[in-house]
Design an enzyme around this catalytic site. Structure first.
Site, short mmCIF file in Angstrom:
data_model
loop_
_atom_site.label_atom_id
_atom_site.label_comp_id
_atom_site.label_asym_id
_atom_site.label_seq_id
_atom_site.Cartn_x
_atom_site.Cartn_y
_atom_site.Cartn_z
N THR A 94 0.86 -1.18 0.00
CA THR A 94 0.00 0.00 0.00
C THR A 94 0.90 1.23 0.00
O THR A 94 1.97 1.20 0.61
CB THR A 94 -0.90 0.04 1.26
OG1 THR A 94 -1.25 1.41 1.59
CG2 THR A 94 -0.20 -0.54 2.48
N ASN A 95 0.48 2.28 -0.70
CA ASN A 95 1.25 3.53 -0.67
C ASN A 95 1.00 4.31 0.61
O ASN A 95 1.92 4.72 1.30
CB ASN A 95 0.88 4.42 -1.86
CG ASN A 95 1.41 3.91 -3.18
OD1 ASN A 95 2.53 4.22 -3.58
ND2 ASN A 95 0.63 3.11 -3.87
N THR A 96 -0.28 4.49 0.95
CA THR A 96 -0.66 5.35 2.08
C THR A 96 0.01 4.94 3.38
O THR A 96 0.51 5.79 4.12
CB THR A 96 -2.20 5.34 2.27
OG1 THR A 96 -2.81 5.80 1.06
CG2 THR A 96 -2.62 6.24 3.42
N CYS A 135 -1.47 4.83 -5.68
CA CYS A 135 -2.33 4.07 -4.77
C CYS A 135 -2.44 2.71 -5.41
O CYS A 135 -2.67 2.62 -6.62
CB CYS A 135 -3.70 4.73 -4.65
SG CYS A 135 -4.89 3.64 -3.85
N GLU A 149 -4.57 0.57 -5.69
CA GLU A 149 -5.83 0.19 -6.37
C GLU A 149 -6.03 0.84 -7.73
O GLU A 149 -6.86 0.39 -8.50
CB GLU A 149 -7.05 0.55 -5.50
CG GLU A 149 -7.43 -0.47 -4.47
CD GLU A 149 -6.56 -0.37 -3.23
OE1 GLU A 149 -6.41 -1.39 -2.55
OE2 GLU A 149 -6.03 0.71 -2.96
#
Length: 239
Positions: free
Chosen positions: A83-85, A196, A198
């Site tokens: 995940t980036n966040t 992101c 997704e």
């Protein structure tokens, strides 16, 4: 081959992409019936998402640090956070473990620099687009980051949580994303980072002439690279 530790479930939609890409990458390199040696810890995203939006990053850091320790204890040689966040709490996670972390922004910067991209548009969650943890990492690598206008950021963020993380693909949202990509290009971006994990489910390179850099694909490819590096010369005796 080294054992990849994958911290996933944020969301599981993108984690299955990581799993597929990593295994395809190993098969492409080694052939035959080869697949990746991998430890996956998948969290309950509802819990993480609620803490993200409440701004309780310390609590997310504790959950993910515990999960990362489980991955390490299961025999992983290095860690990939899918995940980036949640790289916002990468420093806390790194402190909790003894194995190296393959940082998604570093992986992306490496490819951008290789391709001579110095000014890039960034799409992602509002956290990734607006906070310093991700943009500064790219800046340190010599890359200028342009983010969408506020209304565009709101829509990009909404689509990620309300649609993509739930596996919903809406053509209207795809158009909104592509319009944002075009406007970033008009503002001087040489390429756009799909920052992101997704977003690659919604837009692809075939949809636009603006070069797209999908962080999931980049991160997974470098995980394969790291897992196979010198593995023929030094068989992994970790287990």
């Amino acid at each position: 081959m080294k054992t990849i530790g994958l911290l996933g479930g944020m969301s599981w939609e993108s984690t299955q992409t990581y799993y597929r890409l990593i295994n395809e990458g190993v098969k492409a390199r080694l052939g035959g019936l080869h697949s990746a040696t991998l430890v996956l810890y998948s969290v309950d995203f509802a819990e993480i998402e609620a803490l993200q939006h409440a701004g309780d990053w310390a609590a997310t850091a504790r959950i993910l640090s515990d999960a990362a320790l489980s991955v390490q204890n299961a025999g992983a040689d290095f860690l990939v956070i899918g995940t980036n966040t949640m790289h916002k709490v990468a420093p806390e996670i790194e402190q909790a473990i003894d194995i190296p972390l393959l940082h998604i922004a570093d992986a992306t910067a490496k490819v951008l620099n290789r391709d001579g991209i110095h000014r890039v548009g960034l799409l992602g969650t509002r956290f990734t687009m607006e906070q310093a943890f991700y943009r500064d990492r790219l800046k340190e690598a010599g890359i200028e980051v342009i983010t969408p206008e506020e209304a565009q950021r709101d829509e990009i963020h909404r689509v990620i949580y309300e649609e993509l993380c739930r596996g919903e693909i809406d053509p209207v949202s795809r158009e909104a994303y592509l319009d944002t990509v075009t406007s970033l290009s008009q503002r001087g971006a040489q390429a756009v980072i799909l920052g992101c994990t997704e977003i690659g489910l919604l837009i692809r390179q075939a949809d636009t002439s603006v070069p797209l850099y999908d962080t999931t694909e980049i991160h997974a490819a470098q995980a394969v690279e790291q897992a196979l590096r010198e593995s023929d010369l030094h068989p992994n005796t970790h287990h």
